[in-house]
Scaffold this active site. Structure first.
Site, short mmCIF file in Angstrom:
data_model
loop_
_atom_site.label_atom_id
_atom_site.label_comp_id
_atom_site.label_asym_id
_atom_site.label_seq_id
_atom_site.Cartn_x
_atom_site.Cartn_y
_atom_site.Cartn_z
N ARG A 147 -1.42 -0.33 -2.38
CA ARG A 147 -0.51 -1.46 -2.63
C ARG A 147 -1.08 -2.27 -3.78
O ARG A 147 -2.29 -2.57 -3.78
CB ARG A 147 -0.44 -2.32 -1.36
CG ARG A 147 0.61 -3.40 -1.42
CD ARG A 147 0.57 -4.31 -0.21
NE ARG A 147 -0.20 -5.52 -0.52
CZ ARG A 147 -0.11 -6.67 0.17
NH1 ARG A 147 0.69 -6.75 1.21
NH2 ARG A 147 -0.84 -7.71 -0.15
N TYR A 159 0.66 -15.54 -3.13
CA TYR A 159 0.35 -14.97 -1.82
C TYR A 159 0.16 -13.46 -1.92
O TYR A 159 0.84 -12.78 -2.68
CB TYR A 159 1.45 -15.27 -0.82
CG TYR A 159 1.11 -14.80 0.57
CD1 TYR A 159 0.12 -15.44 1.31
CD2 TYR A 159 1.73 -13.68 1.13
CE1 TYR A 159 -0.23 -14.99 2.58
CE2 TYR A 159 1.39 -13.24 2.39
CZ TYR A 159 0.41 -13.90 3.11
OH TYR A 159 0.06 -13.45 4.35
N ASP A 210 4.40 -5.48 -2.28
CA ASP A 210 4.91 -6.37 -1.24
C ASP A 210 5.49 -7.62 -1.90
O ASP A 210 4.77 -8.35 -2.58
CB ASP A 210 3.76 -6.74 -0.29
CG ASP A 210 4.24 -7.42 0.97
OD1 ASP A 210 5.40 -7.84 1.02
OD2 ASP A 210 3.43 -7.52 1.92
N HIS A 212 6.87 -10.03 -0.12
CA HIS A 212 6.66 -11.13 0.84
C HIS A 212 7.90 -11.98 1.05
O HIS A 212 7.81 -13.22 1.11
CB HIS A 212 5.48 -12.00 0.41
CG HIS A 212 4.17 -11.31 0.52
ND1 HIS A 212 3.64 -10.88 1.72
CD2 HIS A 212 3.28 -10.92 -0.42
CE1 HIS A 212 2.49 -10.29 1.51
NE2 HIS A 212 2.24 -10.28 0.22
N GLU A 236 8.25 -3.59 -0.41
CA GLU A 236 8.22 -4.16 0.95
C GLU A 236 8.77 -5.58 0.98
O GLU A 236 8.53 -6.37 0.06
CB GLU A 236 6.76 -4.15 1.42
CG GLU A 236 6.54 -4.82 2.75
CD GLU A 236 5.05 -4.94 3.08
OE1 GLU A 236 4.23 -4.21 2.49
OE2 GLU A 236 4.73 -5.79 3.91
N GLU A 262 7.39 -6.20 9.30
CA GLU A 262 6.13 -6.67 9.91
C GLU A 262 6.36 -7.91 10.77
O GLU A 262 5.55 -8.19 11.65
CB GLU A 262 5.07 -6.91 8.84
CG GLU A 262 5.38 -8.03 7.88
CD GLU A 262 4.34 -8.17 6.77
OE1 GLU A 262 3.88 -7.15 6.25
OE2 GLU A 262 4.00 -9.32 6.44
N ARG A 283 8.37 -1.36 9.45
CA ARG A 283 6.97 -1.79 9.49
C ARG A 283 6.55 -2.51 10.77
O ARG A 283 5.46 -3.08 10.85
CB ARG A 283 6.70 -2.68 8.27
CG ARG A 283 6.63 -1.82 7.05
CD ARG A 283 6.14 -2.45 5.82
NE ARG A 283 5.15 -3.48 5.92
CZ ARG A 283 3.84 -3.28 6.07
NH1 ARG A 283 3.37 -2.06 6.16
NH2 ARG A 283 3.00 -4.30 6.14
N GLU A 339 -0.66 1.02 7.09
CA GLU A 339 -1.46 0.05 6.32
C GLU A 339 -2.86 -0.04 6.91
O GLU A 339 -3.02 -0.06 8.14
CB GLU A 339 -0.78 -1.33 6.37
CG GLU A 339 -1.52 -2.41 5.61
CD GLU A 339 -0.77 -3.74 5.64
OE1 GLU A 339 0.18 -3.88 6.45
OE2 GLU A 339 -1.14 -4.63 4.86
N TRP A 402 9.71 -17.36 3.24
CA TRP A 402 8.66 -16.39 3.54
C TRP A 402 9.27 -15.03 3.44
O TRP A 402 10.14 -14.70 4.15
CB TRP A 402 8.13 -16.59 4.96
CG TRP A 402 6.79 -17.20 4.94
CD1 TRP A 402 6.48 -18.44 5.41
CD2 TRP A 402 5.58 -16.64 4.47
NE1 TRP A 402 5.17 -18.70 5.22
CE2 TRP A 402 4.59 -17.60 4.65
CE3 TRP A 402 5.24 -15.43 3.86
CZ2 TRP A 402 3.26 -17.39 4.26
CZ3 TRP A 402 3.94 -15.22 3.49
CH2 TRP A 402 2.95 -16.20 3.69
#
Ligand code: KDG
Ligand code: MG
Length: 402
Positions: A147, A159, A210, A212, A236, A262, A283, A339, A402
């Site tokens: 990643r 982040y 990612d 996020h 992601e 996630e 995920r 991951e 987020w």
């Protein structure tokens, strides 16, 4: 095989973890991860105050029935706190079942579907050059999938850019830190980063990114399209995950494979995503999605729709969850990628484990049960310290998604 005792162990060997330990009348014990990053004590209380009293005297062999009893019996279904608590109980019961039958948990889940589990590592950098050297470090360590995250110039604390070298810690002790966000700067900056990484490392390496949850669907569609020439393994969390329908827009605009989940804690978070084939990788993970019992049902459902698994495996998921994930990954047919963020040496000392990494692949090992334990004396030397994930604000001060 009655459950006779249970302990909720909260410790902080470098970061906070909550672990459930169940003991049976014949001297076996099982472990379940109950860590919910930044909200750890809510799960600890849910377990100690509401769940543990229901477990004493129950037959530890009744895994499915206990799951249904805790899920349906609570009346208040789903939610991250509830599902993390149920996940901890369920994981501990699978651990006990493996130990009672003297087999590793993956054997109880149907045995090996593959020889080993491919994992991805996190290459992060404060600028392009340090990002490239981080990718090289992971490649040299044998990873086939990496990643790639790079700090966006002019933004404070992007982040996903970790502290640590081969590991990454998303939470910070004390009050939540603030980071800044600009979609315009991010969208301009990221595609050339991947252009350079592909140029340096060639076409074989699996590259991931990612987002996020930071973009709107149409922005995510644009990013996915811009990244198509660098053929990512997945993009992601392109958009906030609550609104499943928004993935229809992203999907319409790009062939970059999509991963999400996630933050999911139930199959009901992803029924549209899976049935409409809006994503490629799911995920959700053992600890937050209600344990092995629930995650297997999500994976089996996803298999019908060509969606593969890609379990979350950040450092805030303890080695107990990592072990459970590896047993799951090895056995489930539609596994995609796992991951793997290495834990710190302090964490590894508190949680001795049988799983291993070699050449970009992992194996849960052959120890009975999950193959992970907790050294309670060592855990006691690392008391809990409140910690939070950062809060992102746009350049004008508005709190960002987020
Ligand atoms: O607790 C949240 C972190 O685990 C998460 O933000 C890390 O996005 C992450 C990832 O993909 O590992
Ligand atoms: Mg993520």
């Amino acid at each position: 095989m009655k459950i006779v005792d249970a302990r909720v162990i909260v410790c902080s060997p470098g970061r906070n973890f909550v672990t459930l330990k169940l003991m049976t009348e014949d001297g076996l014990h099982g472990l379940g991860d109950a860590t919910l990053n930044g909200r750890e004590l809510a799960v600890a209380s849910y377990l100690s105050d509401h769940v543990v009293p229901l477990l004493i005297g129950r037959d530890a062999r009744r895994i499915e029935d206990t799951w249904q009893y805790l899920y349906k019996g609570a009346y208040w279904r789903r939610g991250p706190v509830t599902m993390t608590a149920i996940g901890a109980v369920d994981t501990a019961l699978w651990d006990i079942a493996g130990k009672a039958m003297n087999v590793p948990v993956y054997r109880l889940l149907g045995g090996r579907s593959r020889e080993a589990v491919m994992v991805y590592g996190h290459a992060n950098g404060a600028d392009l050059e340090s990002t490239l050297s981080a990718v090289e470090k992971f490649r040299a360590a044998g990873y086939h999938a990496i990643r790639v995250q790079c700090a966006v110039p002019g933004l404070e604390g992007t982040y996903g850019i970790g502290r640590g070298d081969m590991f990454y810690e998303p939470a910070t002790r004390g009050a939540p830190p603030q980071s800044t966000w600009s979609t315009e700067r991010y969208l301009t900056f990221i595609p050339p980063v991947f252009e350079r990484v592909r140029r340096e490392f060639g076409p074989e390496l699996h590259l991931l990114h990612d987002v996020h949850h930071r973009l709107t669907p149409i922005e995510a569609g644009r990013l996915g399209r811009l990244l198509e020439p660098y053929h990512l393994f997945w993009m992601e969390d392109a958009v906030a995950a609550e609104l499943q329908e928004s993935f229809r827009i992203v999907r319409r605009h790009t062939t970059t494979p999509l991963a999400v989940g996630e933050v999911f804690n139930s199959i009901y978070d992803c029924t549209t995503l899976i049935q409409e084939q809006l994503i490629d990788y799911m995920r959700a993970t053992v600890v937050h999605a209600g344990g092995l019992t629930a995650l297997r049902k999500i994976a089996n459902f996803a298999e019908v729709y060509h969606v593969r698994t890609g379990c979350h495996g950040a450092t805030d998921l303890s080695p107990v969850c990592m072990a459970a994930a590896l047993h799951f990954d090895l056995s489930v047919h539609n596994f995609g990628l796992q991951e793997y963020m290495r834990h710190t040496p302090e964490t590894d000392a508190v949680f001795p484990h049988a799983y291993s990494f070699e050449g970009g692949l992992m194996d849960p090992g052959e120890a009975p049960g999950l193959g992970v334990d907790i050294d309670e004396a060592a855990a006691g030397r690392h008391p809990y310290e409140r910690a939070y994930l950062p809060v992102a604000r746009k350049l004008d001060g508005t709190v960002h998604s987020w």
